[in-house]
Design an enzyme around this catalytic site. Structure first.
Site, PDB file in Angstrom:
ATOM      1  N   GLY A   1      46.325  59.869  42.014  1.00 56.28           N
ATOM      2  CA  GLY A   1      45.690  60.939  42.763  1.00 56.28           C
ATOM      3  C   GLY A   1      45.834  62.244  42.006  1.00 56.28           C
ATOM      4  O   GLY A   1      46.081  62.266  40.802  1.00 56.28           O
ATOM      5  N   ARG A   2      45.699  63.355  42.716  1.00 60.81           N
ATOM      6  CA  ARG A   2      45.798  64.656  42.055  1.00 60.81           C
ATOM      7  C   ARG A   2      47.237  65.135  41.901  1.00 60.81           C
ATOM      8  O   ARG A   2      47.514  66.039  41.133  1.00 60.81           O
ATOM      9  CB  ARG A   2      44.982  65.695  42.813  1.00 60.81           C
ATOM     10  CG  ARG A   2      43.496  65.490  42.586  1.00 60.81           C
ATOM     11  CD  ARG A   2      42.680  66.636  43.103  1.00 60.81           C
ATOM     12  NE  ARG A   2      42.466  66.485  44.540  1.00 60.81           N
ATOM     13  CZ  ARG A   2      42.552  67.482  45.409  1.00 60.81           C
ATOM     14  NH1 ARG A   2      42.860  68.682  45.019  1.00 60.81           N
ATOM     15  NH2 ARG A   2      42.327  67.259  46.687  1.00 60.81           N
ATOM     16  N   GLU A  32      49.034  65.598  38.366  1.00 54.49           N
ATOM     17  CA  GLU A  32      48.520  66.706  37.569  1.00 54.49           C
ATOM     18  C   GLU A  32      49.360  67.972  37.733  1.00 54.49           C
ATOM     19  O   GLU A  32      49.601  68.688  36.765  1.00 54.49           O
ATOM     20  CB  GLU A  32      47.071  66.980  37.977  1.00 54.49           C
ATOM     21  CG  GLU A  32      46.432  68.167  37.308  1.00 54.49           C
ATOM     22  CD  GLU A  32      45.047  68.443  37.862  1.00 54.49           C
ATOM     23  OE1 GLU A  32      44.638  69.611  37.826  1.00 54.49           O
ATOM     24  OE2 GLU A  32      44.378  67.504  38.337  1.00 54.49           O
ATOM     25  N   CYS A  88      46.915  54.826  37.942  1.00 58.44           N
ATOM     26  CA  CYS A  88      45.838  55.797  38.021  1.00 58.44           C
ATOM     27  C   CYS A  88      46.164  57.044  37.197  1.00 58.44           C
ATOM     28  O   CYS A  88      46.264  56.990  35.984  1.00 58.44           O
ATOM     29  CB  CYS A  88      45.561  56.115  39.489  1.00 58.44           C
ATOM     30  SG  CYS A  88      44.054  57.056  39.785  1.00 58.44           S
ATOM     31  N   HIS A  89      46.355  58.199  37.844  1.00 60.72           N
ATOM     32  CA  HIS A  89      46.740  59.428  37.156  1.00 60.72           C
ATOM     33  C   HIS A  89      48.259  59.581  37.040  1.00 60.72           C
ATOM     34  O   HIS A  89      48.749  60.529  36.437  1.00 60.72           O
ATOM     35  CB  HIS A  89      46.154  60.647  37.879  1.00 60.72           C
ATOM     36  CG  HIS A  89      44.678  60.795  37.692  1.00 60.72           C
ATOM     37  ND1 HIS A  89      43.761  59.992  38.332  1.00 60.72           N
ATOM     38  CD2 HIS A  89      43.959  61.640  36.923  1.00 60.72           C
ATOM     39  CE1 HIS A  89      42.542  60.341  37.970  1.00 60.72           C
ATOM     40  NE2 HIS A  89      42.628  61.335  37.114  1.00 60.72           N
ATOM     41  N   TYR A 134      43.880  55.509  34.845  1.00 64.30           N
ATOM     42  CA  TYR A 134      42.492  55.779  35.169  1.00 64.30           C
ATOM     43  C   TYR A 134      41.826  56.226  33.863  1.00 64.30           C
ATOM     44  O   TYR A 134      42.425  56.982  33.090  1.00 64.30           O
ATOM     45  CB  TYR A 134      42.376  56.848  36.262  1.00 64.30           C
ATOM     46  CG  TYR A 134      40.955  57.023  36.711  1.00 64.30           C
ATOM     47  CD1 TYR A 134      40.339  56.051  37.490  1.00 64.30           C
ATOM     48  CD2 TYR A 134      40.213  58.119  36.312  1.00 64.30           C
ATOM     49  CE1 TYR A 134      39.012  56.176  37.876  1.00 64.30           C
ATOM     50  CE2 TYR A 134      38.883  58.256  36.686  1.00 64.30           C
ATOM     51  CZ  TYR A 134      38.289  57.279  37.471  1.00 64.30           C
ATOM     52  OH  TYR A 134      36.966  57.395  37.827  1.00 64.30           O
TER      53      TYR A 134
END
Length: 195
Positions: free
Chosen positions: A88-89, A92, A118-119, A138
């Site tokens: 997800g975000r 980050e 993913c991330h 991802y």
């Protein structure tokens, strides 16, 4: 089973990538502590649902709230058998927290199992633990992995596989939960038997 797993989360973590692995690991008998920098047990993180609907990238919708069950400031990596990093975000921006990066580095230094999806590998890149290792994420994270010296390994078309290299297991997205969590559990030294 007394093995404890640490999960690093943050607001707008991917809903499925937090909720489902959390439930899978608890179901297998692990104690799973989910933490977020700047938050305490009993507080929530917002989640986002990412889906593949034919666009050039995933779509995003608001997900459920997830209640944290441990205080970030109390994390001692020596108490945990493994680390799980959802996507997800959240990765980050939580990678900007020095303690988050140290936590990942401490797991790597101890060669404890680390799973990232993913991330999530953005945290692995920030902690400089992908250098020379095969991994996936991802697809949009591919440049980060390559620039950090990681060996990019393409995920299959359905994003349902995982890549294992030493103590590290990575996957591209939530369709890989069975492969990712299955390999993570093996790295943790746990065997699940079927009748």
């Amino acid at each position: 089973m007394s093995k404890k797993i640490l999960v690093l989360a943050g607001d707008f973590v991917e809903d499925y990538e937090l909720m489902i692995p959390y439930q899978m690991l608890v179901m297998c008998g692990f104690q799973v502590d989910v933490v977020c920098p700047g938050k305490k047990s009993g507080e929530i993180v917002a989640t986002a649902i990412h889906d593949f609907e034919g666009d050039q990238t995933y779509s995003e919708k608001r997900g459920h709230n997830f209640m944290l069950n441990y205080d970030f400031e109390n994390v001692k990596t020596t108490e945990y058998a493994g680390l799980y990093i959802p996507g997800g975000r959240a990765p980050e921006y939580i990678r900007l927290n020095e303690r988050v990066v140290e936590i990942v580095q401490e797991f790597e230094k101890a060669k404890k199992p680390i799973a990232a999806i993913c991330h999530g590998p953005q945290l692995l890149v920030a902690a400089d633990v992908v250098r020379g290792k095969k991994c996936t994420a991802y697809p949009a994270v591919m440049p980060d992995i390559k620039l950090a010296g990681g060996i990019w390994t393409n995920s299959n078309e359905t994003l349902s596989d995982s890549v294992v290299d030493g103590n590290l297991v990575t996957s591209a997205a939530w369709p890989a939960h069975p492969a990712l969590i299955g390999e993570f559990i093996k790295l943790l030294g746990v065997e699940i038997k079927h009748n």
